[in-house]
Design a protein around this motif. Sequence first.
Motif, short mmCIF file in Angstrom:
data_model
loop_
_atom_site.label_atom_id
_atom_site.label_comp_id
_atom_site.label_asym_id
_atom_site.label_seq_id
_atom_site.Cartn_x
_atom_site.Cartn_y
_atom_site.Cartn_z
N GLY A 4 0.82 -1.20 0.00
CA GLY A 4 0.00 0.00 0.00
C GLY A 4 0.85 1.25 0.00
O GLY A 4 2.02 1.23 -0.39
N PHE A 5 0.26 2.34 0.46
CA PHE A 5 0.94 3.63 0.47
C PHE A 5 1.67 3.85 1.80
O PHE A 5 1.31 3.26 2.83
CB PHE A 5 -0.07 4.77 0.29
N ALA A 6 2.68 4.70 1.77
CA ALA A 6 3.41 5.08 2.97
C ALA A 6 3.88 6.52 2.82
O ALA A 6 4.00 7.04 1.70
CB ALA A 6 4.61 4.16 3.20
N GLY A 7 4.15 7.16 3.95
CA GLY A 7 4.69 8.51 3.93
C GLY A 7 6.20 8.47 4.09
O GLY A 7 6.74 7.66 4.86
N GLY A 8 6.90 9.32 3.35
CA GLY A 8 8.35 9.37 3.45
C GLY A 8 8.80 10.11 4.70
O GLY A 8 8.18 11.09 5.12
N LEU A 9 9.89 9.64 5.30
CA LEU A 9 10.46 10.28 6.49
C LEU A 9 11.87 10.79 6.26
O LEU A 9 12.47 11.37 7.17
CB LEU A 9 10.46 9.31 7.68
N VAL A 10 12.41 10.55 5.06
CA VAL A 10 13.75 11.03 4.73
C VAL A 10 13.71 11.71 3.37
O VAL A 10 12.87 11.38 2.52
CB VAL A 10 14.79 9.88 4.72
N SER A 11 14.63 12.63 3.17
CA SER A 11 14.61 13.45 1.95
C SER A 11 14.89 12.66 0.68
O SER A 11 14.48 13.05 -0.41
CB SER A 11 15.62 14.60 2.08
N ASP A 12 15.62 11.55 0.80
CA ASP A 12 15.98 10.78 -0.39
C ASP A 12 14.78 10.11 -1.05
O ASP A 12 14.83 9.78 -2.23
CB ASP A 12 17.01 9.70 -0.02
N LEU A 13 13.72 9.89 -0.28
CA LEU A 13 12.55 9.21 -0.83
C LEU A 13 11.61 10.21 -1.49
O LEU A 13 11.15 11.16 -0.86
CB LEU A 13 11.79 8.46 0.27
N LYS A 14 11.34 9.98 -2.76
CA LYS A 14 10.45 10.84 -3.52
C LYS A 14 9.12 10.11 -3.75
O LYS A 14 9.03 8.90 -3.61
CB LYS A 14 11.07 11.22 -4.87
N ARG A 15 8.11 10.88 -4.12
CA ARG A 15 6.82 10.27 -4.43
C ARG A 15 7.00 9.26 -5.57
O ARG A 15 7.62 9.55 -6.59
CB ARG A 15 5.81 11.34 -4.83
N GLY A 16 6.45 8.06 -5.37
CA GLY A 16 6.58 7.01 -6.37
C GLY A 16 7.72 6.05 -6.11
O GLY A 16 7.81 5.01 -6.76
N HIS A 17 8.61 6.37 -5.16
CA HIS A 17 9.65 5.41 -4.79
C HIS A 17 9.03 4.26 -4.01
O HIS A 17 8.01 4.43 -3.33
CB HIS A 17 10.72 6.09 -3.93
N VAL A 18 9.65 3.10 -4.09
CA VAL A 18 9.15 1.91 -3.41
C VAL A 18 10.09 1.56 -2.26
O VAL A 18 11.31 1.58 -2.41
CB VAL A 18 9.04 0.72 -4.38
N VAL A 19 9.49 1.24 -1.11
CA VAL A 19 10.26 0.85 0.07
C VAL A 19 9.97 -0.61 0.41
O VAL A 19 8.81 -0.99 0.60
CB VAL A 19 9.91 1.73 1.29
N MET A 20 11.02 -1.41 0.46
CA MET A 20 10.92 -2.78 0.98
C MET A 20 11.55 -2.75 2.37
O MET A 20 12.76 -2.54 2.51
CB MET A 20 11.63 -3.76 0.05
N ALA A 21 10.73 -2.95 3.39
CA ALA A 21 11.20 -2.80 4.76
C ALA A 21 12.12 -3.95 5.16
O ALA A 21 11.79 -5.12 4.96
CB ALA A 21 10.01 -2.73 5.71
N SER A 22 13.26 -3.60 5.76
CA SER A 22 14.14 -4.61 6.33
C SER A 22 13.77 -4.89 7.78
O SER A 22 14.14 -5.92 8.34
CB SER A 22 15.60 -4.15 6.25
N CYS A 23 13.04 -3.95 8.39
CA CYS A 23 12.44 -4.17 9.70
C CYS A 23 11.30 -3.18 9.85
O CYS A 23 11.23 -2.17 9.14
CB CYS A 23 13.45 -4.02 10.83
#
Length: 293
Positions: free
Chosen positions: A117-136
């Motif tokens: 689903g959707f998530a909010g970015g917490l760091v400047s490197d992440l832009k809208r449309g980037h995908v995050v695969m959580a390591s934890c």
Amino acid sequence: MLLRYLVSSFLQQQGQTVVRDFVSQQLAGQNSEEIPPEDIPKPDVVVLFALGVESAGFKESLESAATVKMEKRTVTVGKLGERAVGVVETGVGRKAAEAAVRDVIEIIGPKWIVSAGFAGGLVSDLKRGHVVMASCVSDIEGNEVTIPLNLTPEQIEATQGLASGKLLTVDRIIGTVEEKRELGEKHTAVAVDMETLAIAQACHEKQTKVISVRIISDTVDQPLPKDLEKLMSQKTTSGMLGAAAATIFNRPGSIKDMWNLNAMANKASDKLAGFLGGVLPQLDLAVRDEDES
């Protein structure tokens, strides 16, 4: 997070449903009547989304998709290549997500659960449309579940628009730039959502494999407008409608803002669907077993 709440709380609750969602629901209703649950293969992968605005793109990408009632849960089942995949919309927040994932594990017993689903970015490197695969994934109290991704830093860096790191699960909307930055720095997290920790904890308890794939809908530098924050703070539909009327009266341009956000949500949903389509066939390679960590 911002897009999810603007679209679901404002547009959907006022009956201004996106055309694609309406069509999907009609087709789903027809399929659930025509195809008995026993004729649907039980998927070995179930993807959990909080809301339909997040799942729409992925459901459209499945082949031979049908929506059926499996005991007390509605499940859309289709094929992704040779793999049977299920989709369940859990509702927003940890409580709803935990109830849904426990039902899915009990009713279907999949090998894999995917929190998407959707998530909010917490760091400047992440832009809208980037995908995050959580390591934890963790919460602000320090509860944490590790997801042992089988990805090297070089592989992540070589994949444009992909990031990995800690995903923070919270219980409310994070609306200001200051609070986003503070949460990111304090908890060394790259993104924030409202469901994944509950899903990961239940999977860990039930010894079911889990992975999280989230697309950034709002960046760390994107604040929640004050009038929209007030709109979403209403506890009832009538209160929301009253706040919406006041918002539109005071700022007529807010209607255009809502529809622009809706268009961006659809785009994010489609992009997330494309990424999931590449990851799901390779799930067994994407995450290490616990004893290999």
